[in-house]
Structure formats: structure tokens, C-alpha cells
Write an enzyme that holds these catalytic residues in place. Structure first.
Site, PDB file in Angstrom:
ATOM      1  N   ARG A 139     -43.256 -33.435   3.692  1.00 43.27           N
ATOM      2  CA  ARG A 139     -43.729 -32.026   3.109  1.00 43.27           C
ATOM      3  C   ARG A 139     -43.058 -31.221   4.339  1.00 43.27           C
ATOM      4  NH1 ARG A 139     -47.745 -29.395   0.413  1.00 43.27           N
ATOM      5  NH2 ARG A 139     -48.110 -27.142   1.054  1.00 43.27           N
ATOM      6  N   ASP A 161     -52.195 -30.374  13.354  1.00 43.07           N
ATOM      7  CA  ASP A 161     -53.070 -29.476  12.535  1.00 43.07           C
ATOM      8  C   ASP A 161     -53.799 -30.769  11.679  1.00 43.07           C
ATOM      9  OD1 ASP A 161     -51.162 -30.396  10.745  1.00 43.07           O
ATOM     10  OD2 ASP A 161     -50.364 -28.519  10.204  1.00 43.07           O
ATOM     11  N   LEU A 198     -47.461 -31.776  12.103  1.00 40.84           N
ATOM     12  CA  LEU A 198     -47.726 -30.600  11.468  1.00 40.84           C
ATOM     13  C   LEU A 198     -47.621 -30.961   9.764  1.00 40.84           C
ATOM     14  CD1 LEU A 198     -45.718 -27.852  13.604  1.00 40.84           C
ATOM     15  CD2 LEU A 198     -48.423 -28.284  13.412  1.00 40.84           C
ATOM     16  N   HIS A 199     -48.505 -30.426   8.981  1.00 41.00           N
ATOM     17  CA  HIS A 199     -48.369 -30.691   7.512  1.00 41.00           C
ATOM     18  C   HIS A 199     -49.131 -29.851   6.679  1.00 41.00           C
ATOM     19  CE1 HIS A 199     -52.218 -32.836   7.943  1.00 41.00           C
ATOM     20  NE2 HIS A 199     -52.285 -32.790   6.790  1.00 41.00           N
ATOM     21  N   ARG A 200     -49.879 -28.934   7.515  1.00 38.33           N
ATOM     22  CA  ARG A 200     -50.754 -28.025   6.532  1.00 38.33           C
ATOM     23  C   ARG A 200     -50.191 -27.177   5.997  1.00 38.33           C
ATOM     24  NH1 ARG A 200     -55.901 -30.520   6.008  1.00 38.33           N
ATOM     25  NH2 ARG A 200     -56.417 -31.559   7.854  1.00 38.33           N
TER      26      ARG A 200
END
Length: 363
Positions: A243, A282, A208-210
Site C-alpha cells: 500500500r 504506525d 508505515l501503512h495506516r
């Protein structure tokens, strides 16, 4: 001819590696083509950058701007200032950019303002979601590009609708799949495989990074808790993007079956994907790799710039919709997930096609 190839972030490296190899092959055949590799330094963690050069047999860049992190504007400005100077000192026939990261857009703008031709590899893909920085990067880059190398008929159609003539669009396939197919027999079991007692097809891979998924602490906690509740106790391996790590640390997220690990190199990460029960993500690029490896893929987004991964691949979009997510897990554990097919021209020969076209264009 001379081609300046730009790379800045992790996804770029898988896309430029086979292009460089194809150029080197043509050089060995006596063709007049040279390249200069510019690394903007947009990603600077070793596992996100340098290791890819080693694993994918990419030569060290001729220059690394080392711009590192910052706001969208700060990073874009730093890349543009550095690339403008580099381009003045190192004239070229063509600047080749790949994908949709900040470096892609920034260097395309600098090149066009210097009256240098731009080729965009992976041109024309669109999610329709202007909240994604990548979508802005794609649109701006394609608005000033000279030559468009595309991965799908969807991308072709987007470009044609925007007024691009057919003679500037080249449907060549997917260079990232060139890299995957070349390395499938070289994938490496990650160091924590035995430590976590992992077994093939008995664990999930999560990425996940969005911003839509990780920037709100409550939403991030809810999503991960839901995943951990639905996965029938199987281990979830989560290589954490820098992030996302900040948000996880602040949220104090902890589940017994959730294993947070450092970012992995290309060969180790794709070993995990290839042997996973399913991928939860994502990311756009991972959906392409999962499709080629025929691994079920659940994507926590409402849209995708790679619809072929849903239409004929193994990918399903669930967004943040709880019922869609639950239904996807039910389908998985019922053994009823769809079988993937290989999209047209994702055959490992895309980079050869690109280099052959460039040689014809600049003969």
C-alpha cells in the site's frame, strides 16, 4: 470437537500458529479436537503470506479463497461468499477468528448467520478511532462473538462495559507473543544486513501503512523528511508495505539514509527489530513485539488499541505532532528512553490456555 480457524492477513499468521501447535499437542495426548485452517487470501504477496506458513511451521491451509485485493466492500463480500460455501460443505462446532482484519469480521458474520459459535482471539481491544477500518472490524466482530479471549484488562473492561458477561470473557494473554518467544532464538539475519553495513543498535526500523499516514502524498513526504532529519544520520530500514510503495513511488521520496526494502519474512523482520536502536511505526502489533524485546518504539498515531505498550512497555504515541516527534528523538539520543516491562500473561502459554478452555467448553 472441530474448530475452523480463519487467517487472512500477515498479523493473523503469528496469532494462529501457536493455537494450531497447541491443538496438535492435545491431539497427540488423545484429546478429541480437530481443526480446519481457512486462508482467505486477503494478503497474497509471498513475503506477506506463504513464507509465514513455512517459517512458523503452520500446516498448509485446507482451503485458500485467494480473494486478494479490492475495496473494503469488495474484499468483505468476496470473503463472505467463499466462506459461506465452505462452511456449508465443512460443518464445525466453532469458528475461531483472530485480530481485526477484514477476514476476522467477514467470517464471524457468516458463522453467526449459519448458527455456528464464534470465538474471537484478541477480543475487546479498542482505539476509539472509527476512521480505522480495524476498529470497525473489532466492534462488529465482538458484537456477535460467543467467546472472548483477551490480551489485557483494558480489553476485559471494554467488553464488560458493552454488556458482555464475565463467564464469556477469558483473560488469556497474547498469542502473538507466544510465537515471538518461541522464535527468539531462531531469528535470521536479513540478506541486506551486510550490504548496508548494519550494526546492532545503530539503525532504525520504519514501518508505515495506516491511511492517515500514507494516503496523502504531502503528509507522507513531510513525515519521512522529518524522520530523516532527526535520526543523526543513522540508517533507516523501511520494509515497504505494498500500500505504501505506491504512494512512495508517486511522491518520488528519496533520502541518503533511507533504505527501502522488500517486505521481510517473520524471522528476518524480528531480527531487525530486536537489534534496532529504535522502531518507528504506525502498527499495533509491532509495538507489542518491541515491548517484549525492550526496543524503544515511536508510534505515529494519536491513539492505540494497545495502551499497555505505552503504560508499561517501550511505546510512545507522537501522532503527526512535530514537537512530540522531536522530543521523542531527543529522549532517544539522550539515552533516557523508558525500560519496558512484560504485560501480565504475555508468557508464551496463551495458546495452551485457549485450547484448554475450548476443550472444557465443548466437552
Amino acid at each position: 470437537m472441530t474448530v475452523t480457524i480463519v487467517a487472512g492477513a500477515r498479523p493473523n499468521f503469528m496469532k494462529i500458529a501457536p493455537i494450531i501447535h497447541a491443538i496438535q499437542k492435545k491431539q497427540n495426548e488423545g484429546k478429541n479436537i480437530n481443526f480446519r485452517l481457512v486462508h482467505t487470501g486477503q494478503h497474497y504477496d509471498k513475503n506477506l503470506s506463504d513464507q509465514f506458513f513455512e517459517e512458523l511451521n503452520i500446516p498448509q491451509p485446507h482451503v485458500n479463497f485467494e480473494v486478494k485485493s479490492g475495496t473494503q466492500a469488495e474484499q468483505t463480500a468476496s470473503i463472505m461468499i467463499a466462506f459461506e460455501k465452505d462452511l456449508e460443505q465443512n460443518p464445525t462446532n466453532l469458528v475461531l477468528v483472530v485480530g481485526d482484519v477484514t477476514s476476522t469480521m467477514a467470517c464471524a458474520i457468516v458463522a453467526k448467520k449459519a448458527s455456528v459459535d464464534v470465538a474471537h482471539v484478541e477480543a475487546g481491544i479498542r482505539s476509539g478511532d472509527l476512521k480505522m477500518p480495524e476498529e470497525i472490524n473489532r466492534m462488529v466482530t465482538d458484537s456477535i462473538t460467543d467467546w472472548f479471549f483477551t490480551t489485557s484488562t483494558h480489553a476485559n473492561n471494554h467488553l464488560k462495559k458493552s454488556g458482555i458477561s464475565d463467564d464469556r470473557i477469558f483473560y488469556v494473554g497474547n498469542t502473538m507473543i507466544d510465537t515471538l518467544l518461541k522464535n527468539l532464538n531462531n531469528l535470521k539475519q536479513p540478506h541486506m544486513w551486510d550490504d548496508l553495513n548494519l550494526k546492532p543498535k545503530q539503525y532504525f526500523v520504519l514501518t508505515l501503512h495506516r491511511p492517515s499516514n500514507v494516503d496523502e502524498t504531502i503528509q507522507l513526504k513531510q513525515l519521512i523528511s522529518l524522520i530523516c532529519d532527526l535520526n543523526n544520520g543513522l540508517p533507516i530500514i523501511f520494509p515497504v508495505h505494498p500500500r505504501t510503495k505506491k504512494m512512495l513511488d508517486n511522491a518520488n521520496i528519496s533520502h541518503s539514509n533511507l533504505h527501502l526494502i522488500e517486505p521481510l519474512g517473520y524471522l528476518e523482520f524480528n531480527f531487525l527489530v530486536k537489534n534496532a536502536f529504535a522502531v518507528l511505526t504506525d502498527s499495533g502489533g509491532i509495538t507489542e513485539e518491541a515491548t517484549i524485546m525492550n526496543v524503544p518504539c515511536i508510534t505515529f498515531r494519536d491513539n492505540t488499541e494497545r495502551p499497555e505498550t505505552c503504560e508499561i512497555g517501550t511505546n510512545e504515541l507522537v501522532g503527526s505532532n512535530t514537537e512530540k516527534i522531536k522530543n521523542a528523538f531527543r529522549t532517544l539520543f539522550a539515552g533516557k528512553w523508558k525500560q519496558g516491562q512484560t504485560p501480565d500473561l504475555w508468557d508464551g502459554k496463551t495458546s495452551e490456555r485457549i485450547v484448554n478452555i475450548l476443550l472444557e467448553l465443548y466437552d
